[in-house]
Design a protein around this motif. Structure first.
Motif, short mmCIF file in Angstrom:
data_model
loop_
_atom_site.label_atom_id
_atom_site.label_comp_id
_atom_site.label_asym_id
_atom_site.label_seq_id
_atom_site.Cartn_x
_atom_site.Cartn_y
_atom_site.Cartn_z
N ALA A 1 0.84 -1.20 0.00
CA ALA A 1 0.00 0.00 0.00
C ALA A 1 0.87 1.25 0.00
CB ALA A 1 -0.92 0.01 1.21
N PHE A 2 0.60 2.15 -0.93
CA PHE A 2 1.12 3.51 -0.84
C PHE A 2 0.15 4.26 0.06
CE2 PHE A 2 2.54 2.07 -5.08
CZ PHE A 2 3.91 2.26 -4.95
N THR B 1 5.37 4.92 2.41
CA THR B 1 4.87 6.22 2.84
C THR B 1 5.10 7.29 1.77
OG1 THR B 1 6.97 6.87 3.85
CG2 THR B 1 5.41 5.61 5.22
N ARG B 2 4.50 8.47 1.98
CA ARG B 2 4.68 9.58 1.05
C ARG B 2 6.16 9.95 0.92
NH1 ARG B 2 1.78 14.04 -0.99
NH2 ARG B 2 -0.12 13.48 0.15
N ASP B 3 6.87 9.99 2.05
CA ASP B 3 8.30 10.31 2.00
C ASP B 3 9.07 9.30 1.17
OD1 ASP B 3 7.91 12.55 3.54
OD2 ASP B 3 8.56 11.61 5.43
N SER C 1 11.17 9.82 -2.31
CA SER C 1 12.59 9.44 -2.40
C SER C 1 12.87 8.56 -3.61
CB SER C 1 13.01 8.71 -1.12
OG SER C 1 12.44 7.41 -1.06
N LEU C 2 11.82 7.98 -4.20
CA LEU C 2 11.99 7.14 -5.39
C LEU C 2 12.15 7.96 -6.66
CD1 LEU C 2 9.25 4.41 -4.74
CD2 LEU C 2 11.72 4.03 -4.73
N ALA C 3 11.81 9.23 -6.62
CA ALA C 3 11.81 10.07 -7.82
C ALA C 3 13.16 10.00 -8.55
CB ALA C 3 11.47 11.51 -7.46
N GLY C 4 13.13 9.61 -9.79
CA GLY C 4 14.34 9.54 -10.60
C GLY C 4 15.16 8.28 -10.43
#
Length: 222
Positions: free
Chosen positions: A65-66, A85-87, A91-94
């Protein structure tokens, strides 16, 4: 569906597929390949992406679950295998490698509507083509029921070619259970693409085993 499919023929093909091939050191899955004909995939309505709940799933799927806030608590109580989590999403961006690894790690994902824009930007380019975008959990939905359904479901997709490939069992299951799973898949396909008109053939195989062919003329009751 019983009036369309010859269950005895299909059951014999399943048993043949289970006999075929050398023993392996792992439990092999049983895979169903359905080849259709005369399906125009240039029409968006023919490019399907469905979740089908199996009566006898070979093993529970892993569901992540996100989540954040109240939805995170609900997802934990519903028995998901992981919370992202949202954080962690940000942190996965890119990081394409980490996103690809995440896509492989779990069978299904869920998320609340307010996280979808962020998820679309961060994971969408990798999750989308893989059919792994999260199932959106609307407000007031029974999260536990949703998770339990996903743990028993398989994804049926038709995109670039008129072929459906889906796991329908394991070699340790009874052939009759695998048959029931296959019939559910065929019934769903029959609703959208009447099999008398569109079925070219069916292949059943273990992960490392040779395919057993069931031609349309064999499995469709006249």
């Amino acid at each position: 569906m019983s009036a369309v499919i010859n269950k005895e023929v299909l059951l014999s093909k399943i048993k043949e597929a289970l006999r075929n091939g050398k023993p392996r050191r792992f439990r092999q899955s049983v895979e169903l390949i359905v080849v259709l004909r005369d399906v125009d995939l240039n029409k968006p309505e023919n490019r399907i992406n469905l979740l089908v709940e199996l009566p006898h799933p070979p093993k529970p799927n892993k569901v992540a679950a996100f989540a954040h806030g109240a939805f995170e608590t609900q997802a934990k109580n519903a028995g998901v295998d992981a919370i992202i989590t949202r954080d962690q999403i940000e942190s996965l961006a890119g990081n394409k490698r980490a996103i690809r690894k995440l896509a492989k790690q779990y069978d299904f994902f869920i998320a609340p509507p307010d996280l979808m824009p962020l998820l679309g930007r961060v994971i969408g380019p990798i999750f989308g083509p893989r059919g792994k975008m999260p199932e959106v959990a609307p407000p007031n939905v029974d999260i536990k029921a949703l998770v339990e359904r996903l743990k028993r479901s398989v994804r049926v997709r038709l995109r670039n070619e008129a072929v459906v490939k889906v796991r329908v069992g394991s070699e340790t299951q009874r052939p009759e259970e695998i048959l029931e799973n296959i019939l559910v898949i065929l019934e769903e396909l029959n609703r959208r693409f009447p099999l008398r008109q569109h079925l070219r053939g069916i292949y059943i195989k273990k992960t490392m085993g040779p395919p057993v062919v069931a031609r349309a003329l064999e499995v469709l009751v006249r």
